[in-house]
Design a protein around this motif. Structure first.
Motif, PDB file in Angstrom:
ATOM      1  N   CYS A   1      29.078 -43.685  42.803  1.00 29.66           N
ATOM      2  CA  CYS A   1      30.279 -42.842  42.894  1.00 29.66           C
ATOM      3  C   CYS A   1      30.033 -41.539  43.643  1.00 29.66           C
ATOM      4  O   CYS A   1      30.562 -40.493  43.269  1.00 29.66           O
ATOM      5  CB  CYS A   1      30.842 -42.560  41.506  1.00 29.66           C
ATOM      6  SG  CYS A   1      31.185 -44.041  40.563  1.00 29.66           S
ATOM      7  N   THR A   2      29.224 -41.574  44.686  1.00 26.37           N
ATOM      8  CA  THR A   2      29.007 -40.392  45.516  1.00 26.37           C
ATOM      9  C   THR A   2      29.531 -40.681  46.916  1.00 26.37           C
ATOM     10  O   THR A   2      29.689 -41.841  47.305  1.00 26.37           O
ATOM     11  CB  THR A   2      27.511 -40.024  45.594  1.00 26.37           C
ATOM     12  OG1 THR A   2      26.776 -41.139  46.094  1.00 26.37           O
ATOM     13  CG2 THR A   2      26.978 -39.580  44.249  1.00 26.37           C
ATOM     14  N   PRO A   3      29.806 -39.639  47.701  1.00 30.09           N
ATOM     15  CA  PRO A   3      30.245 -39.869  49.088  1.00 30.09           C
ATOM     16  C   PRO A   3      29.209 -40.685  49.855  1.00 30.09           C
ATOM     17  O   PRO A   3      28.019 -40.660  49.532  1.00 30.09           O
ATOM     18  CB  PRO A   3      30.351 -38.445  49.652  1.00 30.09           C
ATOM     19  CG  PRO A   3      30.525 -37.565  48.468  1.00 30.09           C
ATOM     20  CD  PRO A   3      29.769 -38.229  47.354  1.00 30.09           C
ATOM     21  N   SER A   4      29.654 -41.381  50.889  1.00 25.71           N
ATOM     22  CA  SER A   4      28.761 -42.289  51.624  1.00 25.71           C
ATOM     23  C   SER A   4      27.622 -41.565  52.325  1.00 25.71           C
ATOM     24  O   SER A   4      26.592 -42.174  52.605  1.00 25.71           O
ATOM     25  CB  SER A   4      29.565 -43.103  52.639  1.00 25.71           C
ATOM     26  OG  SER A   4      30.194 -42.236  53.563  1.00 25.71           O
ATOM     27  N   PHE A   5      27.761 -40.269  52.618  1.00 28.17           N
ATOM     28  CA  PHE A   5      26.683 -39.554  53.292  1.00 28.17           C
ATOM     29  C   PHE A   5      25.569 -39.134  52.337  1.00 28.17           C
ATOM     30  O   PHE A   5      24.499 -38.723  52.770  1.00 28.17           O
ATOM     31  CB  PHE A   5      27.202 -38.331  54.060  1.00 28.17           C
ATOM     32  CG  PHE A   5      27.830 -37.273  53.199  1.00 28.17           C
ATOM     33  CD1 PHE A   5      27.053 -36.299  52.605  1.00 28.17           C
ATOM     34  CD2 PHE A   5      29.200 -37.260  52.996  1.00 28.17           C
ATOM     35  CE1 PHE A   5      27.627 -35.324  51.811  1.00 28.17           C
ATOM     36  CE2 PHE A   5      29.784 -36.280  52.217  1.00 28.17           C
ATOM     37  CZ  PHE A   5      28.998 -35.310  51.619  1.00 28.17           C
TER      38      PHE A   5
ATOM     39  N   ILE B   1      29.826 -30.934  50.992  1.00 26.10           N
ATOM     40  CA  ILE B   1      28.454 -30.857  50.472  1.00 26.10           C
ATOM     41  C   ILE B   1      28.440 -30.320  49.049  1.00 26.10           C
ATOM     42  O   ILE B   1      27.703 -30.798  48.199  1.00 26.10           O
ATOM     43  CB  ILE B   1      27.580 -29.954  51.373  1.00 26.10           C
ATOM     44  CG1 ILE B   1      27.376 -30.575  52.743  1.00 26.10           C
ATOM     45  CG2 ILE B   1      26.239 -29.636  50.719  1.00 26.10           C
ATOM     46  CD1 ILE B   1      26.347 -31.666  52.815  1.00 26.10           C
ATOM     47  N   ILE B   2      29.251 -29.306  48.803  1.00 25.79           N
ATOM     48  CA  ILE B   2      29.249 -28.643  47.498  1.00 25.79           C
ATOM     49  C   ILE B   2      30.171 -29.410  46.562  1.00 25.79           C
ATOM     50  O   ILE B   2      31.388 -29.274  46.602  1.00 25.79           O
ATOM     51  CB  ILE B   2      29.699 -27.173  47.615  1.00 25.79           C
ATOM     52  CG1 ILE B   2      28.802 -26.439  48.609  1.00 25.79           C
ATOM     53  CG2 ILE B   2      29.675 -26.496  46.255  1.00 25.79           C
ATOM     54  CD1 ILE B   2      29.299 -25.077  49.007  1.00 25.79           C
ATOM     55  N   ILE B   3      29.568 -30.230  45.739  1.00 23.46           N
ATOM     56  CA  ILE B   3      30.320 -31.015  44.756  1.00 23.46           C
ATOM     57  C   ILE B   3      30.048 -30.396  43.409  1.00 23.46           C
ATOM     58  O   ILE B   3      28.931 -30.364  42.945  1.00 23.46           O
ATOM     59  CB  ILE B   3      29.900 -32.496  44.773  1.00 23.46           C
ATOM     60  CG1 ILE B   3      30.138 -33.089  46.157  1.00 23.46           C
ATOM     61  CG2 ILE B   3      30.644 -33.277  43.705  1.00 23.46           C
ATOM     62  CD1 ILE B   3      29.560 -34.465  46.338  1.00 23.46           C
TER      63      ILE B   3
END
Length: 162
Positions: A50-54, A155-157
């Motif tokens: 469940c994280t962004p693909s990058f 970037i800042i999650i």
């Protein structure tokens, strides 16, 4: 008549050059050494669901858990996700209190360049955030604007799971 011998100060920056593979081969990128905390040989990157693909995953860096990102994916050059097991080298970047690892294929080296040498209008990349790029060196290294990249909201999650 008095002769004035003034040494004109020319601004220089030190850059760290690295290679990232793509479909056509390898591209040379660079980042200011000012933001590079360390080049780190990676033993293990742990994938996160469940994280962004990058985001490739996370790693333990001197007792801290930091994210490892795929810069190609973040910049939108590819949507293909890198396997965490294939990451062998990471450049740990730090801006303010934010630390992130950038997965790289190999390190080219460090060198100083004159700021005036940076070709700012050479990047003809369309549909990409131009704030991510400072320009290109004479040797065709794409200089990334690490400060702008690291301060990007992608970037800042900062989410809490309840």
């Amino acid at each position: 008549m008095e002769r004035c011998d003034r040494v004109e100060e020319v601004e220089k920056i030190e850059i760290l050059e690295f290679l990232l593979k793509n479909e056509e081969g390898k591209e040379k990128y660079a980042a200011e050494v000012l933001y590079a905390n360390e080049v780190y040989s990676v033993n293990c990157v742990t994938m996160l669901p469940c994280t962004p693909s990058f985001i490739i995953g996370i790693m333990n860096f001197r007792g801290k858990i930091i994210s490892v990102i795929d810069m190609r994916n973040f910049l939108g050059f590819t949507m293909k996700k890198i396997d965490a097991d294939s990451v062998k080298k990471v450049i740990v970047m730090k801006v303010n209190e934010i630390e992130v690892g950038i997965a790289v294929d190999s390190i080219v080296g460090c060198r100083e360049i004159f700021v005036s040498e940076i070709q700012k209008n050479i990047l003809t990349i369309t549909n990409f955030n131009k704030d991510y790029f400072k320009g290109m060196t004479k040797t065709r290294s794409i200089i990334l604007d690490i400060k702008n990249i690291m301060m990007d909201k992608k970037i800042i999650i900062n989410e809490e799971i309840v």
